[in-house]
Design a protein around this motif. Structure first.
Motif, PDB file in Angstrom:
ATOM      1  N   LEU A  24       0.841  -1.206   0.000  1.00  0.00           N
ATOM      2  CA  LEU A  24       0.000   0.000   0.000  1.00  0.00           C
ATOM      3  C   LEU A  24       0.877   1.256   0.000  1.00  0.00           C
ATOM      4  N   SER A  25       1.909   1.216   0.826  1.00  0.00           N
ATOM      5  CA  SER A  25       2.836   2.348   0.912  1.00  0.00           C
ATOM      6  C   SER A  25       3.520   2.585  -0.437  1.00  0.00           C
ATOM      7  N   ALA A  26       3.940   1.499  -1.073  1.00  0.00           N
ATOM      8  CA  ALA A  26       4.607   1.624  -2.380  1.00  0.00           C
ATOM      9  C   ALA A  26       3.623   2.099  -3.455  1.00  0.00           C
ATOM     10  N   PHE A  27       2.393   1.611  -3.388  1.00  0.00           N
ATOM     11  CA  PHE A  27       1.365   2.020  -4.363  1.00  0.00           C
ATOM     12  C   PHE A  27       1.061   3.519  -4.233  1.00  0.00           C
ATOM     13  N   LEU A  28       1.029   3.963  -2.986  1.00  0.00           N
ATOM     14  CA  LEU A  28       0.803   5.391  -2.701  1.00  0.00           C
ATOM     15  C   LEU A  28       1.842   6.260  -3.412  1.00  0.00           C
ATOM     16  N   ASP A  29       3.060   5.732  -3.488  1.00  0.00           N
ATOM     17  CA  ASP A  29       4.150   6.481  -4.121  1.00  0.00           C
ATOM     18  C   ASP A  29       4.279   6.151  -5.609  1.00  0.00           C
TER      19      ASP A  29
END
Lengths: 191, 189
Positions: free
Chosen positions: B9-14
């Motif tokens: 999720l964190s990587a997708f956010l970025d």
């Protein structure tokens, strides 16, 4: 992929009829749009209505979004136009209908009060901000640097890896751990 | 919620999650309220750090918008106006027909004189095709045969107009196709 690539994936889903994907875009951009609209519409309650209207307009128009610009650029234009249209409508509205007539003694006071956000909202916003800032201060250096380079400077993972001289996988992990640590402090505040 | 789900999720956010993994994550986000709440909080953190949080953020805002969207019909792409191909072909045929009639009209005006001049044998080398089959076929070429007898007064006047129109290229008569004189040789049988 880039941040706009994630938006493109969500927008394509919305174009196929997936309303839940649009909810994710609203969660992502709600604060930016409310803040943007608030620059035009001073009354906080009206600003929220205008921001909601902007999202609705965007949802209705999303099938015609071709991706010539970034989704946020497109949404930004819709929000600005919605706010401007609101101001035009407001200027045409008779004052009597809005404030109960020119003889209303409380007109000035009402107007002043409408410009002020409710104390509860202000308090929560302050608390959220304070909690996040404090959580970042408490982070180990490597996590704090990684999250700042990403969120404040807007660097990509590749660029952060270059700055911090570490692999991209490490950058990804550091940013996640920083978010997790901040989120652990934030979560109780919002529940 | 699994930790690697949150890291994705964190990587997708970025925007740093590969396309296939991102699709799977979106599926999960749409069905998992806890993950969706984390998505909202991660963005809240980003907005605070970038100083984008409005004063007095309304926590119920996204729910209100979501409710309004749920009540909306699924929007459809506005259909582009398409001109049917048949229409354009018919239009072309009509234009060709009008042009043909204009030529025939000019020629027939020249042949009808009030003082009954000696008749000119007038023939069209190619019959005009019927309207239905007139698509992109070439326009008929008019062939004038002189019978050898002298012209009357009107008969002399017509060649003058034709010569004038032929040599006056700079100022064509509006609505009239420029006249080109073609001289050929035809052996008598």
């Amino acid at each position: 992929m880039g941040e706009s690539g994630a938006d493109t994936q969500l927008v394509k889903r919305v174009q196929k009829g997936d309303k839940k994907a649009f909810d994710l875009l609203v969660l992502k951009y709600q604060h930016r749009i409310i803040k943007l609209v608030s620059r035009y519409v001073r009354d906080p309650s009206d600003a929220l209505d205008v921001a909601q209207e902007a999202f609705l307009k965007a949802y209705r128009a999303v099938p015609n979004f071709r991706g010539d610009s970034a989704f946020y650029t497109w949404l930004y234009r819709i929000a600005i136009n919605t706010a401007k249209n609101y101001l035009v409508t407001l200027s045409r509205r008779p004052v009597e209908a809005e404030h109960g007539g020119p003889d209303n003694d409380h007109f000035e006071l009402d107007s002043m009060l409408q410009d002020v956000t409710t104390p509860e909202d202000m308090l929560l916003t302050d608390e959220i901000t304070h909690t996040i800032v404090k959580a970042i201060e408490d982070l180990p250096d490597d996590l704090r640097t990684a999250i700042n380079l990403r969120e404040v400077e807007g660097l990509s993972y590749e660029e952060i890896a270059e700055v911090m001289t570490c692999p991209i996988g490490t950058v990804r992990s550091r940013i996640f751990r920083a978010r997790e640590a901040i989120d652990n402090r934030l979560k109780p505040l919002l529940e | 919620m699994r930790k690697d789900g949150l890291e994705d999720l964190s990587a997708f956010l970025d925007g740093e999650l590969p396309h296939g993994s991102a699709e799977r994550l979106i599926d999960a986000l749409e069905g998992d309220e806890e993950l969706k709440a984390a998505w909202a909080r991660y963005h809240l953190i980003a907005d605070v750090l970038a100083r984008r949080l409005p004063a007095g953020a309304d926590r119920a805002f996204s729910e209100r918008v979501s409710g309004a969207i749920a009540a909306e019909p699924v929007p459809l792409r506005s259909a582009r106006r398409r001109v049917p191909r048949v229409k354009s072909v018919v239009g072309l045929a009509m234009a060709a027909a009008v042009a043909g009639l204009a030529i025939a009209g000019i020629l027939s005006t020249g042949s009808k004189a009030p003082s009954e001049p000696p008749p000119l044998s007038f023939s069209v080398s190619q019959q005009s095709p019927p309207m239905s089959s007139m698509e992109l076929s070439p326009l008929p070429i008019a062939t004038v045969k002189w019978s050898g007898e002298p012209y009357g007064e009107a008969g002399r006047f017509s060649p003058y107009i034709v010569s004038h129109n032929q040599s006056n290229r700079g100022l064509p008569i509006p609505g009239v196709i420029p006249y080109v004189r073609a001289v050929g040789y035809e052996a008598e049988p």
